[in-house]
Design a protein around this motif. Sequence first.
Motif, short mmCIF file in Angstrom:
data_model
loop_
_atom_site.label_atom_id
_atom_site.label_comp_id
_atom_site.label_asym_id
_atom_site.label_seq_id
_atom_site.Cartn_x
_atom_site.Cartn_y
_atom_site.Cartn_z
N LEU A 316 49.04 32.41 36.59
CA LEU A 316 48.83 33.81 36.96
C LEU A 316 50.07 34.46 37.56
O LEU A 316 49.96 35.47 38.27
CB LEU A 316 47.66 33.92 37.96
CG LEU A 316 46.33 33.36 37.51
CD1 LEU A 316 45.29 33.52 38.63
CD2 LEU A 316 45.84 34.04 36.24
N LEU A 452 41.01 29.92 33.10
CA LEU A 452 42.02 30.96 33.34
C LEU A 452 42.75 31.32 32.05
O LEU A 452 43.02 32.50 31.78
CB LEU A 452 43.00 30.49 34.41
CG LEU A 452 42.45 30.39 35.84
CD1 LEU A 452 43.52 29.88 36.79
CD2 LEU A 452 41.92 31.73 36.32
N LEU A 455 40.48 33.53 29.93
CA LEU A 455 40.34 34.89 30.44
C LEU A 455 41.64 35.69 30.31
O LEU A 455 41.61 36.91 30.08
CB LEU A 455 39.89 34.85 31.90
CG LEU A 455 38.48 34.30 32.15
CD1 LEU A 455 38.19 34.25 33.64
CD2 LEU A 455 37.43 35.16 31.43
N LEU A 456 42.78 35.03 30.45
CA LEU A 456 44.06 35.74 30.34
C LEU A 456 44.28 36.29 28.93
O LEU A 456 44.95 37.31 28.74
CB LEU A 456 45.22 34.80 30.71
CG LEU A 456 45.47 34.61 32.21
CD1 LEU A 456 46.48 33.49 32.44
CD2 LEU A 456 45.97 35.90 32.84
N TYR A 473 41.04 43.15 37.81
CA TYR A 473 41.22 42.03 36.88
C TYR A 473 41.67 40.77 37.62
O TYR A 473 41.18 39.67 37.35
CB TYR A 473 42.24 42.40 35.80
CG TYR A 473 41.61 42.99 34.57
CD1 TYR A 473 41.19 42.19 33.51
CD2 TYR A 473 41.46 44.37 34.44
CE1 TYR A 473 40.62 42.73 32.37
CE2 TYR A 473 40.88 44.92 33.31
CZ TYR A 473 40.46 44.11 32.28
OH TYR A 473 39.88 44.64 31.16
N LEU A 474 42.64 40.92 38.55
CA LEU A 474 43.14 39.75 39.27
C LEU A 474 42.04 39.12 40.13
O LEU A 474 41.89 37.90 40.19
CB LEU A 474 44.34 40.13 40.14
CG LEU A 474 45.01 38.97 40.87
CD1 LEU A 474 45.56 37.94 39.89
CD2 LEU A 474 46.12 39.47 41.79
N LEU A 477 39.82 37.12 37.90
CA LEU A 477 40.44 35.86 37.52
C LEU A 477 40.36 34.84 38.66
O LEU A 477 40.04 33.66 38.44
CB LEU A 477 41.91 36.09 37.13
CG LEU A 477 42.15 36.79 35.79
CD1 LEU A 477 43.60 37.24 35.68
CD2 LEU A 477 41.82 35.84 34.63
N CYS A 478 40.65 35.30 39.88
CA CYS A 478 40.63 34.39 41.03
C CYS A 478 39.22 33.86 41.29
O CYS A 478 39.02 32.66 41.53
CB CYS A 478 41.16 35.10 42.28
SG CYS A 478 42.92 35.46 42.21
N GLY A 481 38.28 31.40 38.50
CA GLY A 481 38.96 30.12 38.67
C GLY A 481 38.40 29.32 39.82
O GLY A 481 38.18 28.10 39.70
#
Length: 502
Positions: A316, A452, A455-456, A473-474, A477-478, A481
């Motif tokens: 990330l 991750l 999703l990326l 979005y971040l 993702l966090c 994860g």
Amino acid sequence: MTMLSRVLGLARDIVFARFVGSEAGADAFFVAFKIPNFLRRLFAEGAFAQAFVPVLSEYRQRGNRAAVRALLDRVAGCLGLTLVGVTALAVLGAPVLTMVFAPGFMGQEAKFALASEMIRITFPYLLLISLTGFAGAVLNSYDRFAVPAFTPVLLNIAMICAAVLLSPYFDPPVLALAWGVLTAGVVQFLFQLPFLLRLGLMPHPKVDWGDPGVRRILALMAPAIFGVSVSQINLLLDTVIASFLPTGSVSWLYYSDRLAELPLGVFGIAVATVILPSLSRHHAGAGAQQFSATLDWALRVILLVAVPAALALILLAEPILYTLFQYGKTTARDVAMAGLSLRAYALGLVAFMLIKVLAPGYFARQDMKTPVKIGIVAMVANMGLNVALVLPLYFYFNIGHVGLALATALAAYLNAGLLLRGLWRRVYQPGPGWGRLAWQFGAANAAMAAMLVLLLQQADGWDVWGWQTRVGYLAGLCVAGFLTYTVALAVTGVRANDFRKR
């Protein structure tokens, strides 16, 4: 408290990126701030703390409070006098310090002069924060961990206020940050004094270099300077070399290092701070089994956090940098360059965190010579790797700063490996269950990485999105994860009770 401090530190760096970016003034400030900060970590919180806490713990173990107070008085006097002398010399010789620590600035008169001026402003911070570190070491020795952990919050608040509120009134604006550093040093020092008073341990400084306790601390400090601070020396050497690289290199390394420092500071340093007094008491009380069990617990906790943190930073890197820093004067190119060095630092994150908990295993036993030898080996290896990596990456790809970060990471693994081998031979006996834990950690990290990556692939446009979209979005993702990792741990049989020290 450490988590709060590090989060605010991240907020501080976001403000820096917006107001000063990666321009020449930013490079000059980061050099000016790094010099006293480096010396603080090297002497005050590094070598001094690791030499002082075991001696203080031994005095406390004997149960003689009068002897403890006498030791504190004499250490405060000797430390304070030394710091005043060093600070005075540094303020008078600021241009010399600039030449030593940023020789690449010498051909750029404005940049060199600005760095020298800011060193004069920021260097007294060393005196103030070192005395703060002394007070914090006393509090930690008496198991008062929250106050020293909270104190850096005041630094971050002061510097954020300086950047946002004062920078428009300075020319150049970056000078406001230097004054913010000095102000923070005063506030942090004054903040801890009432807590020392409450314990009845407020020192009355006396200069007595012949005191047995002072002499023991000095004898332990000399080798501890290398043993505890090799990674800091390597980072400072990186700054020296980066000053010869294209403008922005110092800043790219700063931003990427700060992100790698977040998990290191929240977990690695916090665990190390907690175990040092405990290990010192076990050693003083001849509790070899408890000593080994405490170290074993610390290693398991560190690996539980360090491996997924490193993987997340690698995967990330750009999303984090875009979300936190790519505003105002920070460009997309800055993000790309900082992303490369962030990945390189992240590769060494596990080693950085292991060093933090392995080194106290020696200092608690008042063995400073072994970490010195290991530190010298690692530092020499780091310099050799710098030459081997920086030159080809700079000349062929124009990313020499990545070579600096990668060399630091590789040298850290050498350092951690040698520290672990030495403890294994002397006192450390691994507890049961490491083999099972290895495959459990491996499976959970593999599951998190797969999630991750998946999703990326669905998220493209970080460079054009607004901050709200980036944050959303971040955060997604966090959360994804984290949940994947914790669920995978649970499925493989890992339980919270496995990490509760008994």
